[in-house]
Write an enzyme that holds these catalytic residues in place. Structure first.
Site, short mmCIF file in Angstrom:
data_model
loop_
_atom_site.label_atom_id
_atom_site.label_comp_id
_atom_site.label_asym_id
_atom_site.label_seq_id
_atom_site.Cartn_x
_atom_site.Cartn_y
_atom_site.Cartn_z
N ASN A 9 8.66 7.31 47.35
CA ASN A 9 9.24 6.86 46.08
C ASN A 9 10.71 6.56 46.34
O ASN A 9 11.52 7.48 46.45
CB ASN A 9 9.06 7.97 45.03
CG ASN A 9 9.73 7.64 43.72
OD1 ASN A 9 10.20 6.53 43.51
ND2 ASN A 9 9.77 8.62 42.82
N TRP A 10 11.02 5.27 46.45
CA TRP A 10 12.40 4.88 46.81
C TRP A 10 13.36 4.99 45.63
O TRP A 10 14.56 4.80 45.79
CB TRP A 10 12.40 3.47 47.39
CG TRP A 10 11.83 3.39 48.79
CD1 TRP A 10 11.36 4.45 49.55
CD2 TRP A 10 11.68 2.22 49.60
NE1 TRP A 10 10.93 3.99 50.78
CE2 TRP A 10 11.11 2.63 50.84
CE3 TRP A 10 11.96 0.88 49.41
CZ2 TRP A 10 10.83 1.73 51.86
CZ3 TRP A 10 11.68 -0.01 50.44
CH2 TRP A 10 11.13 0.41 51.66
N LYS A 11 12.85 5.22 44.45
CA LYS A 11 13.67 5.35 43.23
C LYS A 11 14.63 4.16 43.09
O LYS A 11 14.31 3.08 43.57
CB LYS A 11 14.40 6.69 43.22
CG LYS A 11 13.43 7.85 43.45
CD LYS A 11 13.98 9.19 43.09
CE LYS A 11 12.92 10.26 43.33
NZ LYS A 11 13.35 11.59 42.97
N GLU A 98 11.55 11.97 36.06
CA GLU A 98 12.80 11.27 35.72
C GLU A 98 12.59 10.31 34.55
O GLU A 98 13.47 10.10 33.74
CB GLU A 98 13.35 10.54 36.97
CG GLU A 98 13.94 11.56 37.95
CD GLU A 98 13.86 11.15 39.41
OE1 GLU A 98 13.59 9.98 39.70
OE2 GLU A 98 14.05 12.03 40.27
N GLY A 174 14.47 16.58 44.49
CA GLY A 174 15.84 16.21 44.87
C GLY A 174 16.78 17.39 44.99
O GLY A 174 17.99 17.21 45.08
N SER A 214 11.07 17.65 47.33
CA SER A 214 11.76 18.02 48.57
C SER A 214 10.82 18.20 49.76
O SER A 214 11.06 19.07 50.61
CB SER A 214 12.61 19.27 48.35
OG SER A 214 13.58 19.03 47.34
N GLY A 235 10.50 11.54 47.90
CA GLY A 235 11.68 10.80 47.47
C GLY A 235 12.67 10.66 48.62
O GLY A 235 12.55 9.76 49.46
N GLY A 236 13.62 11.57 48.68
CA GLY A 236 14.71 11.51 49.67
C GLY A 236 14.26 11.21 51.09
O GLY A 236 14.79 10.30 51.74
P1 PGA Z 1 12.30 14.35 46.46
O1 PGA Z 1 11.66 13.45 45.28
O2 PGA Z 1 11.33 14.26 47.63
O3 PGA Z 1 13.61 13.68 46.77
O4 PGA Z 1 12.43 15.72 45.95
C1 PGA Z 1 10.28 13.49 44.99
C2 PGA Z 1 9.98 12.62 43.80
O5 PGA Z 1 10.82 12.53 42.89
O6 PGA Z 1 8.91 12.00 43.73
#
Ligand code: PGA
Length: 252
Positions: A9-11, A98, A174, A214, A235-236
């Site tokens: 998920n590149w957000k 989010e 995150g 995470s 995400g990250g």
């Molecule tokens: P994260 O994000 O791996 O940066 O915690 C996961 C997500 O929001 O899908």
């Protein structure tokens, strides 16, 4: 046997050129070593077309991070499931925490979005998860149960075949704080039991339940080895080719 999914998920991270390189790096690695799992990246809307072109012919799938619940009309700024389906996008993420937090998306609203995506045959990655406060008061099962019941449990077994669930404890997104493999397994098992009671045994056995929050190369192996953890929503760590590909390797 459920096939694992590793989804990035590149957000709303910027960088068209960087994304192209990242996408190319992932594709070439998947070409040289075909993974035994589904691999997916979800870029921001403006980059979807160019990522689809870059990934063409490779095992890499492309998803979207959101969609509206109407297929067309006067909804300035929105993107419909039909549009994503026309592009041959493979998945859409719905209900990310989010979106719930910053855009006020409720379970009832998400139910409409899920229905709209499935109406055009677009597979859904549906996110659920509790906040830190809810975890501290030990109400995670109640919270996640309600999220699933309100947005998903009206679906037929046939529709559910196109639904993937992502359990993402909000306190782990995150933050660098990951759920322990035991905490993840406990919630995934709980979700699978709910599926068997509210949809069907077949759905419970077939539905992929991803962990998100995470996940990184250092903790992926333990999380992904849990019986009911069928992949990750990342995400990250999905913004760095080496980290993302290390997790893909761990998954299969
Ligand atoms: P994260 O994000 O791996 O940066 O915690 C996961 C997500 O929001 O899908």
């Amino acid at each position: 046997m459920r096939r694992k999914i590793i989804a990035g998920n590149w957000k709303m991270n910027p960088g068209a050129a960087d994304f192209k390189n990242l996408c190319q790096d992932i594709c070439s690695q998947l070409e040289s070593e075909e993974p035994n799992c589904e691999v997916l990246i979800c870029p921001p809307f403006p980059y979807i077309v160019s990522m689809l072109e870059t990934a063409k012919g490779s095992a890499l799938q492309i998803g979207a991070q959101n969609a509206y619940f109407e297929q067309k009309g006067a909804y300035t700024g929105e993107v419909s499931p039909q549009m994503l389906s026309d592009l041959s996008v493979n998945y859409v993420i719905l209900g990310h925490s989010e979106r719930r937090k910053y855009f006020g998306e409720t379970d009832a609203f998400l139910r409409l979005k899920v229905d709209a995506a499935l109406e055009v045959g677009l597979p859904v990655i549906f996110c659920c998860g509790e906040s830190l406060e809810e975890r501290e008061s030990d109400s995670q099962a109640e919270v996640v149960g309600k999220q699933l019941r309100k947005a998903l449990f009206h679906l037929s077994e046939e529709s559910f075949a196109k639904v993937v669930i992502a359990y993402e404890p909000v306190w782990a997104i995150g933050t660098g704080k990951t759920a322990s493999p035991q905490q993840a397994q406990e919630m995934h098992e709980f979700i699978r039991t709910l599926l068997s009671k509210n949809v069907s045994q077949k759905t419970a056995e077939a539905c992929r339940i991803l962990y998100g929050g995470s996940m990184k190369p250092a903790n992926a192996a333990e999380l992904l080895s849990q019986k009911d953890v069928d992949g990750g929503l990342i995400g990250g760590a999905s913004l760095k080719a080496n980290d993302f590909l290390a997790i893909v390797k761990t998954a299969g």
